[in-house]
Design a protein around this motif. Sequence first.
Motif, PDB file in Angstrom:
ATOM      1  N   MET A   1       4.152  84.670  52.192  1.00 45.48           N
ATOM      2  CA  MET A   1       4.290  85.545  51.014  1.00 45.48           C
ATOM      3  C   MET A   1       5.559  85.159  50.260  1.00 45.48           C
ATOM      4  O   MET A   1       6.632  85.075  50.832  1.00 45.48           O
ATOM      5  CB  MET A   1       4.367  87.014  51.457  1.00 45.48           C
ATOM      6  N   ASN A   2       5.448  84.878  49.000  1.00 46.67           N
ATOM      7  CA  ASN A   2       6.597  84.532  48.178  1.00 46.67           C
ATOM      8  C   ASN A   2       7.023  85.715  47.339  1.00 46.67           C
ATOM      9  O   ASN A   2       6.205  86.378  46.721  1.00 46.67           O
ATOM     10  CB  ASN A   2       6.275  83.360  47.249  1.00 46.67           C
ATOM     11  N   ILE A   3       8.291  86.010  47.326  1.00 46.71           N
ATOM     12  CA  ILE A   3       8.824  87.097  46.511  1.00 46.71           C
ATOM     13  C   ILE A   3       9.759  86.489  45.491  1.00 46.71           C
ATOM     14  O   ILE A   3      10.719  85.811  45.829  1.00 46.71           O
ATOM     15  CB  ILE A   3       9.590  88.119  47.368  1.00 46.71           C
ATOM     16  N   LEU A   4       9.477  86.710  44.205  1.00 48.27           N
ATOM     17  CA  LEU A   4      10.329  86.167  43.154  1.00 48.27           C
ATOM     18  C   LEU A   4      11.550  87.042  42.981  1.00 48.27           C
ATOM     19  O   LEU A   4      11.449  88.264  42.881  1.00 48.27           O
ATOM     20  CB  LEU A   4       9.567  86.078  41.834  1.00 48.27           C
ATOM     21  N   ILE A   5      12.701  86.434  42.952  1.00 45.99           N
ATOM     22  CA  ILE A   5      13.946  87.154  42.760  1.00 45.99           C
ATOM     23  C   ILE A   5      14.663  86.567  41.565  1.00 45.99           C
ATOM     24  O   ILE A   5      14.828  85.360  41.462  1.00 45.99           O
ATOM     25  CB  ILE A   5      14.854  87.016  43.998  1.00 45.99           C
ATOM     26  N   VAL A   6      15.073  87.426  40.642  1.00 47.04           N
ATOM     27  CA  VAL A   6      15.787  86.954  39.459  1.00 47.04           C
ATOM     28  C   VAL A   6      17.218  87.438  39.530  1.00 47.04           C
ATOM     29  O   VAL A   6      17.473  88.621  39.692  1.00 47.04           O
ATOM     30  CB  VAL A   6      15.126  87.478  38.164  1.00 47.04           C
ATOM     31  N   PHE A   7      18.133  86.491  39.461  1.00 52.91           N
ATOM     32  CA  PHE A   7      19.535  86.858  39.456  1.00 52.91           C
ATOM     33  C   PHE A   7      20.320  85.742  38.807  1.00 52.91           C
ATOM     34  O   PHE A   7      19.850  84.640  38.654  1.00 52.91           O
ATOM     35  CB  PHE A   7      20.064  87.130  40.877  1.00 52.91           C
ATOM     36  N   SER A  80      17.976  78.553  54.589  1.00 52.45           N
ATOM     37  CA  SER A  80      17.501  77.589  53.594  1.00 52.45           C
ATOM     38  C   SER A  80      15.983  77.623  53.485  1.00 52.45           C
ATOM     39  O   SER A  80      15.427  77.561  52.383  1.00 52.45           O
ATOM     40  CB  SER A  80      17.964  76.181  53.981  1.00 52.45           C
ATOM     41  N   THR A  81      15.307  77.745  54.624  1.00 54.83           N
ATOM     42  CA  THR A  81      13.844  77.792  54.635  1.00 54.83           C
ATOM     43  C   THR A  81      13.325  79.037  53.921  1.00 54.83           C
ATOM     44  O   THR A  81      12.368  78.980  53.147  1.00 54.83           O
ATOM     45  CB  THR A  81      13.313  77.781  56.083  1.00 54.83           C
ATOM     46  N   ILE A  82      13.980  80.174  54.170  1.00 54.74           N
ATOM     47  CA  ILE A  82      13.593  81.420  53.518  1.00 54.74           C
ATOM     48  C   ILE A  82      13.935  81.383  52.033  1.00 54.74           C
ATOM     49  O   ILE A  82      13.210  81.943  51.203  1.00 54.74           O
ATOM     50  CB  ILE A  82      14.289  82.618  54.199  1.00 54.74           C
ATOM     51  N   GLY A  83      15.040  80.709  51.710  1.00 59.16           N
ATOM     52  CA  GLY A  83      15.447  80.598  50.309  1.00 59.16           C
ATOM     53  C   GLY A  83      16.560  81.538  49.912  1.00 59.16           C
ATOM     54  O   GLY A  83      16.652  81.955  48.759  1.00 59.16           O
ATOM     55  N   ILE A  84      17.434  81.889  50.880  1.00 60.78           N
ATOM     56  CA  ILE A  84      18.555  82.792  50.592  1.00 60.78           C
ATOM     57  C   ILE A  84      19.732  81.988  50.061  1.00 60.78           C
ATOM     58  O   ILE A  84      20.275  81.140  50.776  1.00 60.78           O
ATOM     59  CB  ILE A  84      18.983  83.557  51.858  1.00 60.78           C
ATOM     60  N   LEU A 117      18.440  92.591  48.962  1.00 58.92           N
ATOM     61  CA  LEU A 117      18.136  93.786  49.752  1.00 58.92           C
ATOM     62  C   LEU A 117      16.990  94.581  49.133  1.00 58.92           C
ATOM     63  O   LEU A 117      16.156  95.153  49.851  1.00 58.92           O
ATOM     64  CB  LEU A 117      19.382  94.669  49.875  1.00 58.92           C
ATOM     65  N   THR A 118      16.943  94.636  47.810  1.00 54.95           N
ATOM     66  CA  THR A 118      15.853  95.325  47.133  1.00 54.95           C
ATOM     67  C   THR A 118      14.518  94.650  47.429  1.00 54.95           C
ATOM     68  O   THR A 118      13.480  95.320  47.548  1.00 54.95           O
ATOM     69  CB  THR A 118      16.080  95.345  45.610  1.00 54.95           C
ATOM     70  N   SER A 119      14.533  93.351  47.586  1.00 60.33           N
ATOM     71  CA  SER A 119      13.309  92.596  47.828  1.00 60.33           C
ATOM     72  C   SER A 119      12.785  92.752  49.253  1.00 60.33           C
ATOM     73  O   SER A 119      11.577  92.816  49.469  1.00 60.33           O
ATOM     74  CB  SER A 119      13.535  91.116  47.524  1.00 60.33           C
ATOM     75  N   ALA A 165      12.514  81.882  44.850  1.00 55.18           N
ATOM     76  CA  ALA A 165      11.409  82.470  45.596  1.00 55.18           C
ATOM     77  C   ALA A 165      11.772  82.548  47.079  1.00 55.18           C
ATOM     78  O   ALA A 165      12.119  81.544  47.699  1.00 55.18           O
ATOM     79  CB  ALA A 165      10.152  81.635  45.411  1.00 55.18           C
ATOM     80  N   LEU A 166      11.733  83.754  47.651  1.00 56.92           N
ATOM     81  CA  LEU A 166      11.960  83.919  49.084  1.00 56.92           C
ATOM     82  C   LEU A 166      10.647  83.684  49.820  1.00 56.92           C
ATOM     83  O   LEU A 166       9.602  84.232  49.447  1.00 56.92           O
ATOM     84  CB  LEU A 166      12.464  85.324  49.397  1.00 56.92           C
ATOM     85  N   HIS A 167      10.709  82.890  50.866  1.00 61.68           N
ATOM     86  CA  HIS A 167       9.521  82.606  51.675  1.00 61.68           C
ATOM     87  C   HIS A 167       9.532  83.532  52.885  1.00 61.68           C
ATOM     88  O   HIS A 167      10.267  83.319  53.842  1.00 61.68           O
ATOM     89  CB  HIS A 167       9.536  81.142  52.127  1.00 61.68           C
TER      90      HIS A 167
END
Length: 208
Positions: A1-7, A80-84, A117-119, A165-167
């Motif tokens: 599941m990919n979660i888009l994060i904008v910052f 890195s894999t998760i995308g943090i 954290l919101t994601s 995108a967080l994986h």
Amino acid sequence: MNILIVFAIPCYMATFARSAPLPERSALVEDPQSQEMVQRSRGLTEKILHAIPDAHKSCIRSEALKLNSSENAKLTLMASTIGIPSAPVLRVVSENFTLETCLRRVSEGLQLHRTLLTSVSPRLENKDRVTELLADIRDLGIQINKILKMVQGEAAVQPTPATVALHLPGDYEVQVAAHLTLVQLQSFGQDVVRCLRSLDRSSEDTKS
């Protein structure tokens, strides 16, 4: 599941480098009103730091994921894999690190951790403490942005948001993402306290 994060944030590791303070700090920081905001921001940052352990304990179930552990360094590849992204570097205000740069990076770092954290919070079984933590991060961000606006004046230019995108395919990745975000927030918050302490005249008054 990919979660888009904008910052809006550059990818820097959260480290704190000591620099020689400016001979004369900005007149803005000497102003009583701005000093009040600096002290309020420092108090909020310390409140966040005190709340992080309880938030971590409430939402992280794995015994292997401890807030203050040397084992956290081994999770760099997982991050890195998760995308943090890493938090921005903070230093004491100096000739080579301006007040505006310091405040901007604090603002960007708060925005990053709040977004992360919101994601992940909707996928946590117990998110009440995280929700409370998010409210404090928001309040601190508001205070920092007020000071930043005073520094920037009419020439304020907001950074262009980046998309990440967080994986998070499963619960374990969610747990690790929440854990690593809180670990990084704690380190970043400690750097923020040091920065604000260098701008807080009440600290000097206490020492004298």
